[in-house]
Design a protein around this motif. Structure first.
Motif, PDB file in Angstrom:
ATOM      1  N   ALA A  63      96.968 -13.642  49.943  1.00 61.97           N
ATOM      2  CA  ALA A  63      97.186 -14.014  48.537  1.00 61.97           C
ATOM      3  C   ALA A  63      97.259 -15.530  48.382  1.00 61.97           C
ATOM      4  O   ALA A  63      96.691 -16.102  47.439  1.00 61.97           O
ATOM      5  CB  ALA A  63      98.472 -13.364  48.023  1.00 61.97           C
ATOM      6  N   LYS A 114      97.236 -15.283  39.900  1.00 58.66           N
ATOM      7  CA  LYS A 114      97.594 -13.862  39.816  1.00 58.66           C
ATOM      8  C   LYS A 114      97.738 -13.243  41.209  1.00 58.66           C
ATOM      9  O   LYS A 114      98.544 -12.333  41.407  1.00 58.66           O
ATOM     10  CB  LYS A 114      96.544 -13.120  38.989  1.00 58.66           C
ATOM     11  N   ALA A 115      96.997 -13.738  42.194  1.00 55.66           N
ATOM     12  CA  ALA A 115      97.109 -13.206  43.565  1.00 55.66           C
ATOM     13  C   ALA A 115      98.537 -13.377  44.077  1.00 55.66           C
ATOM     14  O   ALA A 115      99.107 -12.466  44.690  1.00 55.66           O
ATOM     15  CB  ALA A 115      96.112 -13.895  44.493  1.00 55.66           C
ATOM     16  N   ASP A 118     100.831 -11.035  41.930  1.00 55.31           N
ATOM     17  CA  ASP A 118     100.692  -9.636  42.352  1.00 55.31           C
ATOM     18  C   ASP A 118     101.417  -9.385  43.668  1.00 55.31           C
ATOM     19  O   ASP A 118     102.043  -8.338  43.855  1.00 55.31           O
ATOM     20  CB  ASP A 118      99.214  -9.251  42.482  1.00 55.31           C
ATOM     21  N   LYS A 121     105.119  -9.107  42.883  1.00 53.93           N
ATOM     22  CA  LYS A 121     105.431  -7.833  42.229  1.00 53.93           C
ATOM     23  C   LYS A 121     105.440  -6.680  43.226  1.00 53.93           C
ATOM     24  O   LYS A 121     106.224  -5.739  43.093  1.00 53.93           O
ATOM     25  CB  LYS A 121     104.410  -7.531  41.122  1.00 53.93           C
ATOM     26  N   ALA A 122     104.568  -6.731  44.224  1.00 56.66           N
ATOM     27  CA  ALA A 122     104.463  -5.656  45.224  1.00 56.66           C
ATOM     28  C   ALA A 122     105.616  -5.695  46.224  1.00 56.66           C
ATOM     29  O   ALA A 122     105.782  -4.764  47.007  1.00 56.66           O
ATOM     30  CB  ALA A 122     103.126  -5.748  45.951  1.00 56.66           C
TER      31      ALA A 122
END
Length: 141
Positions: A63, A114-115, A118, A121-122
């Motif tokens: 990411a 966004k990578a 994300d 969030k994960a």
């Protein structure tokens, strides 16, 4: 020898050259005065420290590669480094420098950012600290 245009060797050539040089020096003087009066805004630097769950380090690095490569192509990003803290397995730092606060806002709106979002969030971020700093001594222009 040509007698047309400012490049001719007639008696007017020195006057034309002097007038042109005077105009150039006048503009240069205005630019220098303006630059002396208008000090540029210092860049904004972010130093982000994160601790990542060891099992999630490969996904984190993937990411961050996307984010770092994309960020380095932004017009307002002056620097974006991802660093591993020596002597640790799972602590990393991001060193980011932007021309101003608007460039940071722009950065956070980009698809490559966004990578990182994300990934967060994960799950996998144990801790995160963000320090914001302005350049004060080292010339930044």
């Amino acid at each position: 020898m040509s007698t047309k245009g400012p490049w001719c060797m007639s008696g007017h050539a020195p006057l034309l050259l002097a007038a042109g040089l005077g105009a150039v020096l006048g503009v240069a003087g205005l630019i220098l005065k303006k630059k002396a009066v208008q000090k540029p805004t210092p860049p904004v630097t972010l130093v982000v420290t994160v601790e990542i769950e060891e099992a999630r380090i490969p996904a984190f690095l993937e990411a961050m590669e996307i984010d770092a490569v994309g960020s380095r192509n932004e017009p307002g990003c002056m620097r974006f480094d991802v660093l591993k803290v020596q002597g640790t397995k799972n602590k990393f730092m991001f060193y980011e420098m932007y021309v101003d606060a608007d460039a940071i806002t722009y950065h956070k709106e980009q698809p490559h950012y966004k990578a990182w979002g994300d990934f967060k969030k994960a799950g996998g971020v144990i801790s995160q600290e963000v320090l914001k700093a302005d350049s004060v001594i080292v010339p930044y222009y």
